[in-house]
Design an enzyme around this catalytic site. Structure first.
Site, mmCIF file in Angstrom:
data_model
loop_
_atom_site.group_PDB
_atom_site.id
_atom_site.type_symbol
_atom_site.label_atom_id
_atom_site.label_comp_id
_atom_site.label_asym_id
_atom_site.label_seq_id
_atom_site.Cartn_x
_atom_site.Cartn_y
_atom_site.Cartn_z
ATOM 1 N N SER A 72 -36.809 27.823 54.701
ATOM 2 C CA SER A 72 -37.355 26.566 55.080
ATOM 3 C C SER A 72 -38.492 26.573 55.134
ATOM 4 O O SER A 72 -38.483 27.118 56.666
ATOM 5 C CB SER A 72 -36.578 25.348 54.476
ATOM 6 O OG SER A 72 -36.993 23.901 54.997
ATOM 7 N N TYR A 98 -30.734 19.401 59.156
ATOM 8 C CA TYR A 98 -31.204 20.392 57.520
ATOM 9 C C TYR A 98 -31.693 21.597 58.529
ATOM 10 O O TYR A 98 -31.434 22.478 58.083
ATOM 11 C CB TYR A 98 -31.250 19.574 56.996
ATOM 12 C CG TYR A 98 -32.066 20.370 55.983
ATOM 13 C CD1 TYR A 98 -31.574 21.736 54.533
ATOM 14 C CD2 TYR A 98 -33.627 21.315 56.079
ATOM 15 C CE1 TYR A 98 -32.369 23.149 54.344
ATOM 16 C CE2 TYR A 98 -34.140 21.789 54.720
ATOM 17 C CZ TYR A 98 -33.552 22.156 54.059
ATOM 18 O OH TYR A 98 -34.034 23.488 53.138
ATOM 19 N N LYS A 107 -31.716 25.928 59.273
ATOM 20 C CA LYS A 107 -32.161 27.088 58.975
ATOM 21 C C LYS A 107 -32.438 28.220 60.294
ATOM 22 O O LYS A 107 -33.034 29.498 59.589
ATOM 23 C CB LYS A 107 -33.389 26.691 58.005
ATOM 24 C CG LYS A 107 -33.240 25.846 56.655
ATOM 25 C CD LYS A 107 -32.296 26.901 55.988
ATOM 26 C CE LYS A 107 -31.763 26.144 54.582
ATOM 27 N NZ LYS A 107 -30.897 27.045 53.414
#
Length: 338
Positions: free
Chosen positions: A125, A150, A154
């Protein structure tokens, strides 16, 4: 070749399965159905004429993953989508995000490193860049301290893959994508979040059709032309095709390094208000929205430099913002049977 697509009934996963099947790959899907519906299989079959093999499995289950690979020893590559993916939710439930996004990755890599050769494509991402200082964002942009759990999962995922490929026969491509939107032109598959949508476009389409009372615009005091956040919105079908291009590169042995990284976006940023205005124009529906406080973890702007993906992968985003918004609206109408 047989490719495992984890999270293959999800939004990006299902569109990628379609593109893989249309390019002649055999696909097996693993999904735990925590944020997807089994009915997506019918949509995939409706588009391609092929019903992919499906296994319901929670990838946090180490023994389950081991057993799966024992039964499916002919898997040549993995495209790994299965993960929790909402920035806001990750701020509220960090432990869930670390467990859901790291443990499955470890379990998959443990099985893949036993193989003579394995190809791995990781759904990363643009959040790894944090608030980049220079736009558009290139792959050389520094990885910033993550602004959300989050985003951190990644970053950690990328680091784990880089370490493992150094000492194994796994080759990997990390695809850092920006904001996927839209739906397949057939309206047989699309984005179908369970519960309240965490992403802008399904919230817009659900508001337009009357499922949601109004759309919240998080902040109008950002340093952008209209005060709302800017993102790079890419049609999910273009994004799916980037995964096939990445897989083709690994399968053909064209990768120059054990781990390669590509930004996947359109190269153009659009603000939240620009998206709202474009949707109203495409759909003919006036949206009810209100400006609310900024959301924790959100950055001001992010859009991609796609030169590397264009030149090295031979891939380019082709579908316009209007086409993406129109397809998302048609999908919403079909889901609600309007």
């Amino acid at each position: 070749m047989k490719i495992l697509v984890t999270g293959g009934l999800g939004f990006i996963g299902s569109h990628t399965v379609v593109e893989l099947q249309e390019q002649g790959y055999e696909v097996v899907i693993v999904d735990d159905l925590s944020n997807a519906s089994i009915s997506v299989l019918e949509g995939i079959e409706g588009i391609t004429g092929i019903r992919p093999e499906f296994v319901q499995l929670d990838l946090r289950d180490k023994q389950g993953v081991f057993s799966f690979f024992q039964t499916n020893q002919d898997i040549d590559g993995v495209i790994h989508f299965a993960a929790s993916k909402a920035v806001g939710e990750s701020m509220q439930r960090p432990l869930m995000y670390y467990e859901n996004n790291i443990v499955p990755l470890l379990n998959l890599l443990k099985e893949l490193e036993k193989k003579e050769k394995a190809h791995f494509i990781f759904s990363s991402s643009c959040t790894v860049y944090g608030q980049a200082e220079v736009m558009p964002i290139t792959e050389e942009a520094p990885i910033q301290v993550a602004l959300s759990p989050y985003g951190n999962t990644k970053q950690i995922g990328e680091e784990i893959i880089t370490d493992v490929t150094r000492v194994s026969s796994i080759d990997a491509i990390l695809l850092r994508y920006f904001n996927p939107i839209g739906a397949h032109k057939s309206a047989l598959i699309g984005e179908l979040p369970i519960g309240v949508p965490q992403n802008l476009i399904p919230f817009i389409t659900q508001t337009a059709i009357g499922v949601r009372k109004e759309l919240s615009v998080f902040g109008e005091d950002y340093n952008t032309p209209d005060g709302t956040c800017i993102r790079d919105y890419i049609h999910v079908v273009d994004l799916a095709k980037a995964h096939v291009a990445a897989l083709d590169r690994l399968v053909k042995g064209e990768n120059i390094e054990k781990v390669e990284t590509f930004n996947v976006g359109t190269g153009k940023g659009s603000s939240v208000m620009e998206i709202i205005n474009a949707f109203e124009k495409v759909s003919g529906v006036k949206l009810h929205y209100k400006i609310v406080d900024r959301r924790e973890g959100d950055i001001t702007e992010a859009y991609a430099c796609t030169r590397k993906a264009n030149q090295v992968l031979g891939w380019k985003a082709e579908l316009s913002l209007e086409v993406a918004l129109d397809s998302a609206w048609k999908w919403e109408q079909k889901v609600r049977k309007h």
